[in-house]
Design a protein around this motif. Structure first.
Motif: not given
Lengths: 334, 334, 334, 334
Positions: D96-102, D50-56, C3-4
């Protein structure tokens, strides 16, 4: 003059060509344009004369179900058509042997569409005689989609109006028709195979085709379903290409539960046609034919050299699938 | 038995069918697979025997330019093919009259592709013998695009590899080839028409086809270009369908500038074939044929009943367009 | 952390993005899924603020005709959209100047379809604000056909259900709608232009766009039709690209029949928008602008800097064509 | 005035919209047109943070492999996008919770193509983060084919030049890439799962997705392959939809050979994302969650709530498949 390019032989050849066209023209006059529907029965094809009968049996069922609707055979395999092409050099021999002319002179899919266009058929139902939607059906559908894609400036010059595409015997991908249901219906038609195995106190081993580049569990699911539907006999499916092969079938026979333990096997192609695969891969003289492999493992093998096409109830499935496809495409059938 | 469905007559008919296939197979062996290219010459078609010669002249030019490459005629008009189909009942008569077999038994586009597939041609160049990209070319292109769209799971089973589509004589829509340039090149080939009119001190009136549902100024532009290229003669274009019709041609003749004033007209079809339109609409006995309309207006008419196809330089344009299309599609030609 | 990668500025930007989506969601709830139809008004586009009004006038007519149906503008020109993109840097200035947000932030066709999909519109009517079916309409239709071609395994996941494509103002190729009739209907709407020229005792010269790679006689036919419909005034059509250009217009003015002889010209764009072509090619300061060319030839020119879009009766044509296209595609409209 | 249709709120919203465009324009200037390639990472999507992190994690691997090439996420599930759309109402909380804008503003496939077109990317590589070619990949390919089908009169206005479509993690149908090989490569990346199970003296049970209308043996084959590659542990695959379900997994555990007999199970999703299926179907509180089903059968379950996307070696597979697809499509990559 340009006509000199054509050898004399053409003259007699071409005179011959008139008659079918004339016959067809006559046939066409009796029906109104909106009624002109034809069925293409599209098979991979076979070069084995007794295997041809498996296909003809399906054709007869379809012709009987839809009187007045022409049913044309096409073979999609280039190699198989080329074999028949060579046999045309001894045409009389093959015709005398009971091979119908439309098999001896079988055409490819494109030419079959071309013929039907020429004869004025605007609604076409293409019914593959395939077991399941795999490579063969995928490729055939491409031809069908191509024919569907032709849009002329004036609607009336469009070569075809409606083109339906029937699903294979065990069904197809997608939610329109539940393949699990199609599978069950199809397996109901093989009760006599089970009965034979039961009488012989044998396992029933089906040789399906399979492939190596499109994972499909259809035969695994068929095997499971067979065990549910016919719990009295152990049915195993193996495939010629891909997995499970005959080795896994042998392994499974060896690991059979006590109540299924047997040294006897009824071996039958799970293919429309008992053709090259049946006569060579299944029961051929090679050491690694399925029969010889099983025999080497001390199994007593009863081969059945009949394709599913010659099973009347199985053949009837294609009638049902033609009816469904026609209805979905808005084509009226008798 | 199923074979009983086929009357005895089939036996002799079908024996005949073998030979072309055998001949073709032999022909095919001489060339490597990657070389197998064929040309389809796609014409609207004609039922007029002398008009057939216009098409054959183009075919000869193309065959001469690309030795070893088969050039197949196809007629796209259903109606015209159906006339030839009836004539097949007196085949010998037509063959004796110099009609080549492949015209008498001319096939539709789909069947022509089917034949070439069967004979193993993987690269196909479709060259319309059309004047300009209008309804006929649009519709033909749909068939070509359909054939191009067929994609099989395994590349090797794709029916065709490369399919090229040549542009009509006066060019096509779009920036790939400048139609103004094509138009000029084409009009250079009709110098002898102008010369005839000049000698006769006549106006040159071309009857083109035209249409009513696709506005195209190609003939208006052709007329303007003719005036620039051949200022010595007044050239007028009229069309059978759409505008400008013969009435406007007559009006324009009446309003000609003094230096062009004349009571004489050289009247010629600006069509590939001098066929039905030429013999009926142009010089037919009906009061409203172009000839009779002009005569009624006191013009002295010299009709020329030759299609552009019989103009060797014009026919050669299609050779050029085949070469361009093949190059764009990556098909090697001799 | 990933996210940074996103600078802080995104935070405020993205908060803004929420609101339209929320508004749209609310709007959507009121209608049943089967009713969700939207209209895309597809223009080539313009960068000239007064020209924008020509497009907005059409949009207002369409919105008034189909209450409750959203009407989205899209500009197909990449260059024009890129100009508006730069102007977004001074957004408030443009918004204050009366440019609607959906013009300032105008999207391409694909994104416009994407937005409508996101908002749940399943039936889309694409109406080009084109004069006739030429390059612009052809290319736009490709996008429409692409969207139509998307077929999912499950029907319910298809992005769109029905997509209609309206014909341009003067009609289109093909037999479905007679373009000669469309042309006449369209020319009925320009009676006031003729009236202005008549009062001024002037010729009426229309500057159309034209092109160099697609021969079309639509403007030649329009000119002929204008002479029939409005015989009191000499109307001439010239084109910016292709032929006839201003030189031919000047030549035609010089060759006018006595009753039409005049030194006065009413000069008006025959384009949806009085934009760049009107302000530069037509009345620009360059020596070879149409106005200056005519002036140099001693004509007294009255330019009219209004696009056809601002002609209410002309704008209404698009309402009719939307209605026709929706009906043909089976989309219900209010 | 038309602009009054837009509420005041739009003004501030729209000002915000400028900045990304400006940033993108700046970014674009640095590269030549022929270099402008972008990657679309197409996921079904997830609503579980937390699943988003798998994609990121996959995105980061791809970005690292192809520096300078933008990598855009798209979610194909309408339902999942609509959840994120609602969350946009509390955007700051999610950011703020770390979800990227995209991800928070994730777009559908069509809009993602629209954005890239707008930003001048002509070469697009679409890489699905799918396990195997099934419904999701089929449907996504339809969108890709649609974008590929757009052909403009002038080549330069074609929205995209080359569009590549990468194969899923375990491969795809067809002979171009051997899926058995892809499968093996993929299973090499899960050695640590096996190691965990081995240490725990547990069976390894993977929960895959599966389906009910497209028979595929990919997970059956995967299970067989796992047993070959990792003979020290019994690995079982079950699916959420279709067969084999958890009941069959339980049955298989019960029938394990002596050396594999165990009361312990390591339970892990065989999915890119540990999302809804993992948290509900796998370890949810419902009696019939996989965990509870196993526990009820007296198995001691160790769930692992990580998607395959968070396995670096597995994520790296997509880098490889992007590289292959780009090469096949003729797109150069760094």
């Amino acid at each position: 003059m340009h006509r000199n390019h054509y050898p004399k032989i053409w003259l007699s050849i071409l005179v011959c060509l008139i008659l079918p066209a004339v016959a067809l023209a006559a046939q066409a006059e009796g029906s109104k344009k909106e009624d002109k529907t034809a069925i293409i029965l599209a098979s991979f094809g076979t070069t084995v004369p007794s295997g041809v009968e498996d296909i003809l049996n399906i054709q007869r069922k379809v012709e009987a179900a839809f009187p007045g609707i022409p049913v044309r055979n096409t073979f999609t395999s280039n190699i198989i058509r080329s074999v028949w092409k060579k046999r045309q050099a001894e045409a009389q021999k093959w015709l005398d042997a009971g091979i119908p002319a439309d098999i001896l002179y079988v055409k490819n899919v494109i030419s079959t569409f071309g013929d039907l266009l020429e004869e004025g058929y605007r609604n076409i139902i293409v019914q593959p005689t395939h077991i399941f939607f795999m490579e063969q059906s995928h490729d055939l559908m491409q031809y069908v989609d191509a024919m569907r894609s032709i849009r002329t400036i004036k609607e009336k010059w469009r070569p075809f109006d409606k083109i339906a595409f029937g699903r294979p015997a065990l069904g197809t991908i997608g939610p329109r028709y539940d393949y699990a249901n199609d599978l069950e219906k199809a397996l109901e038609t093989v009760a006599s195979d089970v009965e034979l195995a039961r009488r012989e106190k044998a396992a029933l081993v089906y040789m399906a085709h399979g492939n190596e580049f499109w994972p499909s569990s259809i035969f695994i699911e068929a095997q499971k379903k067979m065990r549910e539907m016919y719990p009295q006999v152990m049915t195993l499916f193996g495939v010629v290409e891909g997995s499970p092969g005959i080795d896994e079938v042998v392994e499974a026979l060896g690991e059979a539960k006590p109540k299924f333990k047997t040294r006897k096997v009824v071996l039958k192609p799970f293919m429309i046609v008992a053709g090259d695969h049946a006569f060579n891969d299944m029961v051929g003289d090679d050491e690694d034919s399925w029969k010889n492999t099983l025999t080497a493992k001390k199994y007593q093998v009863t081969p059945v050299l009949k394709g599913l096409g010659s099973n009347d109830a199985f053949a009837q499935i294609f009638v049902k699938h033609i009816r469904d496809a026609a209805r979905d495409a808005g084509i009226a059938l008798p």
